[in-house]
Design an enzyme around this catalytic site. Structure first.
Site, PDB file in Angstrom:
ATOM      1  N   LYS A   1      63.310  11.001  73.714  1.00 27.87           N
ATOM      2  CA  LYS A   1      63.104  11.670  74.630  1.00 27.87           C
ATOM      3  C   LYS A   1      64.276  11.806  75.788  1.00 27.87           C
ATOM      4  CE  LYS A   1      58.433  12.418  74.604  1.00 27.87           C
ATOM      5  NZ  LYS A   1      57.016  12.489  75.166  1.00 27.87           N
TER       6      LYS A   1
ATOM      7  N   ARG B   1      54.705   6.706  68.704  1.00 22.55           N
ATOM      8  CA  ARG B   1      54.904   8.207  67.938  1.00 22.55           C
ATOM      9  C   ARG B   1      56.404   8.374  67.909  1.00 22.55           C
ATOM     10  NH1 ARG B   1      55.738  13.637  69.686  1.00 22.55           N
ATOM     11  NH2 ARG B   1      54.714  15.280  68.393  1.00 22.55           N
TER      12      ARG B   1
END
Length: 288
Positions: free
Chosen positions: A224, A258
């Protein structure tokens, strides 16, 4: 014992979150996902990615047909066309999760064998809870300020961690009121979803406060932008930062992670479990 630490049967498989962390692989059938940029949009590529993830040790496989970020409209029918064949390919290999904010899509993928509905909208449509109630599926409730596919520039918080925890408690209450069982609920603080880098770092530092909401916590930190901006690293160069974030999140209460890079994450997570005393070494020959 809180729901966070109870054993659960998910997708026909047992998970003891007091001593185990589930690694969730990401497989997106989208042309515009932030990391894979359409590499698994073709059905054949998506099915190959599912198989590779399972072989690399993924416990769960999260299948997405619509990204969270702003972009072209994708109808529910098109979303189902994208995800259902991949659900069918994955259901014998791992727990299948589907990343969707649409109740009508959730209903169909549960029928097709999905064991988890990953709702990045945080029950913005409470009908999602109605769909999950009465089934054996798990419901991931994720924090965000705006609906998926909506631009939300310069998000503001007084205290990001306190506000995220409050949101999650409120949305969990909605799910429970609509018949979702406590043992079906998973929470996700939503790293980077309507949050800037400083927000995501602060949230991660105080992740114990999110875990204290009392349900198994999913951490979706893989590649991210808060990692990229912290390290000044482009998308292909964020693996080391991702693994550091994954281990930190596990130590602070995450029980599902995840990720895109499955094999490296599985090794990092299993090593963390062993150091915590939750897992025996596969081999124990050194200096024996």
């Amino acid at each position: 014992m809180s729901e966070q630490n109870r054993a659960r049967v998910i997708g026909g498989r047992s998970f003891d979150f007091s001593r185990r962390v589930a690694v969730m692989a990401i497989v997106n059938r989208t042309p515009d996902s932030f990391h894979d940029r359409g590499r698994t949009f073709a059905l054949r590529k998506a099915v190959e990615a599912v198989t590779a993830a399972a072989e690399a040790g993924a416990d769960w496989i999260d299948i997405g047909g619509v990204p969270f970020a702003p972009g072209p409209e994708v109808s529910a029918a098109e979303e189902l066309d994208r995800v259902l064949p991949v659900v069918e390919a994955a259901r014998s290999l791992a727990v299948v999760s589907v990343d969707t904010f649409r109740p009508e899509v959730a209903a169909e993928v549960i029928k097709a064998g999905a064991g988890v509905v990953n709702d990045t909208s945080g029950l913005r449509d409470p009908a999602m809870a109605d769909v999950v109630a009465g089934t054996d599926a798990q419901l991931v409730i994720t924090h965000s300020l705006a609906p998926p596919r909506t631009l939300w520039p310069s998000p503001q918080y007084g205290d990001v961690t306190t506000e995220v925890a409050k949101f999650l408690r409120e949305r969990v209450a909605v799910a429970l009121e609509r018949g979702v069982r406590p043992d079906q609920i998973i929470i996700d603080p939503g790293h980077d979803l309507n949050k800037n880098t400083r927000h995501s770092l602060e949230l991660t530092r105080r992740l114990d406060e999110i875990a204290a909401v009392g349900y198994p916590m999913l951490a979706a930190v893989s590649n991210k932008d808060f990692i990229g901006e912290t390290l000044d690293a482009s998308q292909p160069d964020r693996l080391a930062g991702t693994l550091a974030a994954v281990v930190f999140c596990v130590l602070h209460g995450a029980r599902i992670v995840r990720v895109h890079d499955v094999r490296a994450t599985v090794d990092a997570v299993r090593m963390t479990e062993a150091m915590l005393g939750w897992r025996e070494p596969i081999l124990a020959r050194h200096n024996v």
